[in-house]
Design an enzyme around this catalytic site. Structure first.
Site, PDB file in Angstrom:
ATOM      1  N   ARG A   1      30.952  45.639  50.582  1.00 19.01           N
ATOM      2  CA  ARG A   1      30.767  44.608  49.558  1.00 19.01           C
ATOM      3  C   ARG A   1      29.273  44.335  49.373  1.00 19.01           C
ATOM      4  O   ARG A   1      28.433  44.828  50.132  1.00 19.01           O
ATOM      5  CB  ARG A   1      31.556  43.369  49.961  1.00 19.01           C
ATOM      6  CG  ARG A   1      33.075  43.645  49.889  1.00 19.01           C
ATOM      7  CD  ARG A   1      33.876  42.599  50.622  1.00 19.01           C
ATOM      8  NE  ARG A   1      33.501  41.261  50.212  1.00 19.01           N
ATOM      9  CZ  ARG A   1      33.734  40.166  50.938  1.00 19.01           C
ATOM     10  NH1 ARG A   1      34.332  40.271  52.125  1.00 19.01           N
ATOM     11  NH2 ARG A   1      33.367  38.985  50.500  1.00 19.01           N
TER      12      ARG A   1
ATOM     13  N   ASN B   1      32.347  34.889  60.531  1.00 22.89           N
ATOM     14  CA  ASN B   1      31.185  34.297  59.869  1.00 22.89           C
ATOM     15  C   ASN B   1      31.493  32.963  59.213  1.00 22.89           C
ATOM     16  O   ASN B   1      30.588  32.283  58.757  1.00 22.89           O
ATOM     17  CB  ASN B   1      30.634  35.265  58.816  1.00 22.89           C
ATOM     18  CG  ASN B   1      31.676  35.640  57.777  1.00 22.89           C
ATOM     19  OD1 ASN B   1      32.876  35.637  58.048  1.00 22.89           O
ATOM     20  ND2 ASN B   1      31.219  35.954  56.590  1.00 22.89           N
ATOM     21  N   TYR B   2      32.750  32.576  59.172  1.00 19.76           N
ATOM     22  CA  TYR B   2      33.144  31.413  58.378  1.00 19.76           C
ATOM     23  C   TYR B   2      33.853  30.407  59.261  1.00 19.76           C
ATOM     24  O   TYR B   2      34.851  30.735  59.914  1.00 19.76           O
ATOM     25  CB  TYR B   2      34.077  31.903  57.255  1.00 19.76           C
ATOM     26  CG  TYR B   2      34.451  30.872  56.239  1.00 19.76           C
ATOM     27  CD1 TYR B   2      33.494  30.032  55.666  1.00 19.76           C
ATOM     28  CD2 TYR B   2      35.767  30.749  55.818  1.00 19.76           C
ATOM     29  CE1 TYR B   2      33.850  29.098  54.710  1.00 19.76           C
ATOM     30  CE2 TYR B   2      36.134  29.822  54.857  1.00 19.76           C
ATOM     31  CZ  TYR B   2      35.181  28.997  54.313  1.00 19.76           C
ATOM     32  OH  TYR B   2      35.531  28.078  53.351  1.00 19.76           O
TER      33      TYR B   2
ATOM     34  N   TYR C   1      35.491  43.869  60.770  1.00 13.73           N
ATOM     35  CA  TYR C   1      34.963  43.072  59.670  1.00 13.73           C
ATOM     36  C   TYR C   1      33.557  42.643  60.057  1.00 13.73           C
ATOM     37  O   TYR C   1      33.346  42.024  61.096  1.00 13.73           O
ATOM     38  CB  TYR C   1      35.818  41.831  59.359  1.00 13.73           C
ATOM     39  CG  TYR C   1      35.099  40.979  58.340  1.00 13.73           C
ATOM     40  CD1 TYR C   1      34.885  41.470  57.047  1.00 13.73           C
ATOM     41  CD2 TYR C   1      34.547  39.743  58.664  1.00 13.73           C
ATOM     42  CE1 TYR C   1      34.162  40.749  56.115  1.00 13.73           C
ATOM     43  CE2 TYR C   1      33.812  39.017  57.740  1.00 13.73           C
ATOM     44  CZ  TYR C   1      33.624  39.520  56.473  1.00 13.73           C
ATOM     45  OH  TYR C   1      32.891  38.826  55.552  1.00 13.73           O
TER      46      TYR C   1
ATOM     47  N   GLN D   1      26.195  37.670   8.975  1.00 11.24           N
ATOM     48  CA  GLN D   1      26.721  38.020   7.655  1.00 11.24           C
ATOM     49  C   GLN D   1      27.506  36.825   7.125  1.00 11.24           C
ATOM     50  O   GLN D   1      28.194  36.138   7.886  1.00 11.24           O
ATOM     51  CB  GLN D   1      27.652  39.245   7.768  1.00 11.24           C
ATOM     52  CG  GLN D   1      28.101  39.748   6.398  1.00 11.24           C
ATOM     53  CD  GLN D   1      28.930  41.029   6.483  1.00 11.24           C
ATOM     54  OE1 GLN D   1      29.065  41.624   7.542  1.00 11.24           O
ATOM     55  NE2 GLN D   1      29.476  41.445   5.350  1.00 11.24           N
TER      56      GLN D   1
ATOM     57  N   LEU E   1      25.378  47.591  12.128  1.00 14.71           N
ATOM     58  CA  LEU E   1      26.429  46.746  11.552  1.00 14.71           C
ATOM     59  C   LEU E   1      27.535  46.514  12.579  1.00 14.71           C
ATOM     60  O   LEU E   1      28.119  47.467  13.094  1.00 14.71           O
ATOM     61  CB  LEU E   1      27.023  47.408  10.303  1.00 14.71           C
ATOM     62  CG  LEU E   1      26.021  47.894   9.244  1.00 14.71           C
ATOM     63  CD1 LEU E   1      26.766  48.340   7.982  1.00 14.71           C
ATOM     64  CD2 LEU E   1      24.984  46.823   8.911  1.00 14.71           C
TER      65      LEU E   1
ATOM     66  N   ARG F   1      42.630  46.412  14.859  1.00 18.61           N
ATOM     67  CA  ARG F   1      43.526  47.399  15.469  1.00 18.61           C
ATOM     68  C   ARG F   1      43.359  47.504  16.982  1.00 18.61           C
ATOM     69  O   ARG F   1      44.179  48.122  17.654  1.00 18.61           O
ATOM     70  CB  ARG F   1      43.325  48.770  14.810  1.00 18.61           C
ATOM     71  CG  ARG F   1      44.094  48.898  13.500  1.00 18.61           C
ATOM     72  CD  ARG F   1      43.844  50.238  12.828  1.00 18.61           C
ATOM     73  NE  ARG F   1      42.536  50.290  12.194  1.00 18.61           N
ATOM     74  CZ  ARG F   1      41.975  51.424  11.768  1.00 18.61           C
ATOM     75  NH1 ARG F   1      42.588  52.578  11.940  1.00 18.61           N
ATOM     76  NH2 ARG F   1      40.788  51.397  11.179  1.00 18.61           N
TER      77      ARG F   1
END
Ligand code: UD1
Ligand code: CA
Length: 490
Positions: free
Chosen positions: A340, A393-394, A373, A79, A12, A19
């Site tokens: 990561r 890397n970017y 990094y 229900q 159920l 609350r």
């Protein structure tokens, strides 16, 4: 115990849980890495019921989506507007095949510490006694709010009365209804059709089924549980934290009993799905979360947050935050490392202090020891990445890969501008900004050459203390024909 499989478990979970004061449905709040409902589902599934139904109403779509996620085989039962645990159970049964011959268990979605073992014991007792209904009960010091178990003079159960409907005398009873039951499936369906809403709350009570069974001359019994935590529901955030702490205490203890040293249980938080090998030591202040698995004889902590990582035998991880990473056997990580998703550190590899990694395969015995990094990289076995190296890397538009070959040495403070590839067995001079690939055996020097300009200080910084020191050093050299002791040391 040779428990037979129940015909169904009905959980159920249609109530509001006001609350909690939350925009998230109560049963979706997590403890131990699983939602409250997830715990209820796991306990039920442990019995391998033929059918599993979850009754929903409040925040129906969110709860249903969660059920589909954690238990795709479960049936979602809606229900309607008729209130009460009896109506909820009836809606659960309506969503299942009919007739439903056999035993039906009813549990709640907000009672997270209930175990499969307890449900199995309830089921066993019910099946072996051949009763119409068996209710899980407990003796509590303060029964306020609970339904009370009613018995006649010879102790036979006659029914359950709710707090709000109870007389002053009935309220003195300290045996309470946990809300967890085993029923004969056919009886349950028939009886619920007869249950009305004539009570203080105007709800259709599931508890009325017990009285009805008795009045039909069927027998009803109780199954008493001493571990009160297992029957306790979560209604607010105070209880959520209390139950979370108790669950954690149990999880920690089970690892200790299985041979894991946990130095400080009070500051060690372990999700229920985590596995840890024998003789591993967990130092204080660690959170081991999600689907983390740790091998044998590893040393974890202090101060780690490790989520869904695979850590090998004998690995050492200190003061580290790691998510979805693989750490090989005997590898070392930390202190102050940030791993990561997609980080894979090989056997006896090293990720040292103040290093951030992402999508990085770091080969066996390879080292990234300091202040680096390292993103979107493949580093060969035995390679060494000097302090302060950046894997750039970017390019502002897309991410690119960097390769560093086996046993290559990348000098300190190098920028590897991806896409770029350092071949096996290479050196890269310190301070390089590398943009071109290298061939095996080369050294790459990618920085301006050093120029020393004579007399610059005397011309441009005349009269400063630097100038004075330069003059003193020059005079000393002239006198002795030697360099000063300080320079010799260098
Ligand atoms: C219920 C029992 C009480 C027992 C107590 C144990 C009844 C009438 N009373 O009381 O005897 O001591 O549990 O905690 O059964 N739910 C629905 N639909 C509804 C109402 C409730 O799905 O219409 C679900 C709730 O989400 C919750 C569970 O049923 O998981 C119990 O509901 P709750 O309102 O807490 O029941 P109580 O009144 O506390
Ligand atoms: Ca309740």
């Amino acid at each position: 115990m040779t428990t037979s499989r129940p015909a169904a478990v009905v959980i159920l979970a249609a109530g509001e849980g006001t609350r909690m004061k939350s925009s998230t449905p109560k049963v979706l709040h997590p403890i131990g890495g699983r939602s409250l409902l997830g715990h209820a589902i796991a306990a039920a599934r442990g019995l391998q019921p033929h059918h599993l139904a979850v009754v929903v109403r409040h925040e129906r779509d969110r709860v249903a989506a969660h059920v589909a996620d954690v238990a795709p085989d479960a049936v979602i039962a809606d229900q309607d507007e008729v209130k009460g645990t009896g109506r909820a159970t009836e809606c659960g049964l309506d969503a299942l095949p009919s007739p439903l011959t056999g035993t039906v268990l009813v549990t709640y979605g907000d009672v997270p510490l209930l175990t499969t073992d307890t449900l199995a014991a309830l089921l066993d007792r019910h099946d072996s006694a051949g009763c119409a209904a068996t209710v899980l009960t407990a003796h509590v010091q303060d029964p306020t709010g609970y339904g009370r178990i009613l018995r006649d003079s010879d102790g036979t159960v006659t029914g359950i009365v709710e707090q709000k409907d109870a007389t002053e005398e009935q309220r003195q009873i300290t045996e309470i209804n946990s809300g967890i039951y085993a029923f004969d499936g056919d009886l349950l369906r028939d009886a619920l059709a007869e249950v009305g809403t004539d009570n203080v709350q105007g709800e259709k009570y599931l508890t009325d089924v017990l009285g009805l069974a008795r009045s039909r001359g069927l027998s009803v019994q109780t199954h008493l549980i001493e571990d009160l935590w297992q029957t306790e529901g979560v209604n607010d955030r105070v209880q959520l934290a209390r139950m979370g702490a108790e669950l954690n205490r149990r999880v920690v203890e089970s690892h200790q009993r299985a041979g894991v040293t946990i130095v400080d249980p009070a500051t060690t938080w372990i999700d229920v799905d985590v596995t840890i090998g024998q003789d591993t030591v967990i130092q204080p202040n660690c959170q081991l979360l999600g689907a983390t698995s740790i091998g044998t004889e590893a040393r974890i902590g202090p101060d780690c947050t490790i989520e869904s990582c695979e850590i090998g035998d004998g690995a050492e991880v200190k003061r580290t935050e790691a998510h979805h990473a693989v750490i090989g056997d005997g590898a070392t990580v930390g202190p102050f490392s940030y791993l990561r998703p997609g980080t894979e550190l090989g056997v006896k590899g090293k990720i040292g202090g103040f290093v951030e990694t992402k999508n990085a395969q770091i080969g066996d015995g390879a080292k990234v020891p300091h202040l680096t990094y390292c993103g979107d990289a493949v580093i060969g076995p035995g390679a060494n990445i000097g302090a302060g190296t950046i894997f750039a890397n970017y390019d502002g538009v897309a991410k690119h890969q960097t390769y560093v070959g086996a046993d290559s040495f990348v000098g300190s403070q190098t920028v590897l501008v991806a896409p770029v590839s350092v071949a096996d067995g290479c050196y890269v001079a310190a301070g390089s900004a590398l943009t071109d690939d290298t061939q095996p055996g080369q050294i790459a020097v990618a920085r301006g050459r050093q120029r020393n300009i004579d007399g610059w200080v005397a011309r441009r910084r005349a009269g400063t203390r630097t100038d004075a020191s330069a003059r003193a050093a020059a005079a000393a050299t002239e006198q002795t024909g030697q360099t000063t002791s300080q320079e010799t040391q260098k």
